[in-house]
Design a protein around this motif. Structure first.
Motif, PDB file in Angstrom:
ATOM      1  N   LYS A  14       0.797  -1.228   0.000  1.00 30.04           N
ATOM      2  CA  LYS A  14       0.000   0.000   0.000  1.00 30.04           C
ATOM      3  C   LYS A  14       0.829   1.278   0.000  1.00 30.04           C
ATOM      4  N   ARG A  15       2.039   1.250   0.537  1.00 31.50           N
ATOM      5  CA  ARG A  15       2.893   2.442   0.543  1.00 31.50           C
ATOM      6  C   ARG A  15       3.621   2.651  -0.775  1.00 31.50           C
ATOM      7  N   HIS A  16       3.682   1.607  -1.605  1.00 28.29           N
ATOM      8  CA  HIS A  16       4.519   1.651  -2.798  1.00 28.29           C
ATOM      9  C   HIS A  16       3.756   1.636  -4.117  1.00 28.29           C
ATOM     10  N   CYS A  17       2.508   1.190  -4.089  1.00 21.82           N
ATOM     11  CA  CYS A  17       1.787   0.944  -5.341  1.00 21.82           C
ATOM     12  C   CYS A  17       0.402   1.583  -5.325  1.00 21.82           C
ATOM     13  N   THR A  18      -0.139   1.736  -6.521  1.00 19.81           N
ATOM     14  CA  THR A  18      -1.503   2.235  -6.643  1.00 19.81           C
ATOM     15  C   THR A  18      -2.475   1.111  -6.277  1.00 19.81           C
ATOM     16  N   GLU A  19      -3.710   1.474  -6.020  1.00 20.10           N
ATOM     17  CA  GLU A  19      -4.730   0.481  -5.687  1.00 20.10           C
ATOM     18  C   GLU A  19      -4.932  -0.496  -6.844  1.00 20.10           C
ATOM     19  N   ASP A  20      -4.849   0.006  -8.072  1.00 23.53           N
ATOM     20  CA  ASP A  20      -4.992  -0.865  -9.240  1.00 23.53           C
ATOM     21  C   ASP A  20      -3.861  -1.894  -9.311  1.00 23.53           C
ATOM     22  N   ILE A  40       9.745  -4.779  -4.896  1.00 23.43           N
ATOM     23  CA  ILE A  40       9.590  -6.123  -4.341  1.00 23.43           C
ATOM     24  C   ILE A  40      10.697  -6.422  -3.333  1.00 23.43           C
ATOM     25  N   ILE A  41      11.935  -6.075  -3.682  1.00 23.18           N
ATOM     26  CA  ILE A  41      13.060  -6.319  -2.775  1.00 23.18           C
ATOM     27  C   ILE A  41      12.919  -5.472  -1.516  1.00 23.18           C
ATOM     28  N   GLU A  42      12.502  -4.219  -1.664  1.00 25.45           N
ATOM     29  CA  GLU A  42      12.319  -3.350  -0.494  1.00 25.45           C
ATOM     30  C   GLU A  42      11.235  -3.899   0.435  1.00 25.45           C
TER      31      GLU A  42
END
Length: 162
Positions: A14-20, A40-42
């Motif tokens: 949720k902190r890194h990507c859009t809802e879609d 993904i690594i983070e």
């Protein structure tokens, strides 16, 4: 302890990507949703750090009692350590695009899932011999990874030479 892939991916991304992107990652996989490898690594490193801090805190508390109380605290400490290792294994499996590990109708796991969890537990314990089996299980040999990525992320015990 059962971590569902949908709940974990929703929270972790949720902190890194859009809802879609999150919805596509849940429907298919993070890789298929186009989530960058850096993210993904983070997320994986954050999950490992979180579980490691929890297991360290519990181990510290379990080590406070002395004498006969250690008869109960040592087994409890080992049990919680294994519990956290299995949580880490599940989280890493989901962020690296494994499907949900548990059947929808209960807590039954198939043999492939059991093997993955056992190998993950052994790797977390510091043994390097199952690294190649883990890579085969993931379907991706580190020798096929780009050289710059391989030198930083190759599992312990595997050669990073071309």
């Amino acid at each position: 302890m059962r971590i569902t892939s949908a709940a974990y991916l929703r929270t972790a991304l949720k902190r890194h990507c859009t809802e879609d992107q999150i919805e596509r990652a849940i429907a298919s996989s993070p890789a298929a949703a186009g989530i960058p490898l850096k993210v993904i690594i983070e997320v994986a490193n954050t999950s490992v750090a979180y579980e490691t801090s929890k297991v360290t805190g519990f181990s510290t508390l379990a080590g406070i009692p002395r004498g006969l109380a250690m008869i109960g605290t040592v087994p409890a400490n080992l049990a919680q350590y294994m519990w956290h290792m299995l949580r880490i294994a599940q989280k890493l499996a989901y962020i690296y695009s494994w499907p949900d590990l548990f059947a929808d109708d209960g807590d039954d796991v198939d043999e492939a899932t059991e093997t993955m969890l056992i190998l993950s537990s052994v790797l977390c314990s510091g043994y390097s011999w199952p690294s190649e089996a883990w890579q085969e299980l993931r379907g991706c040999s580190p020798r096929a990874w780009p050289k710059s990525y391989r030198s930083k992320h190759s599992p312990r015990g595997l050669s990073t030479r071309s």
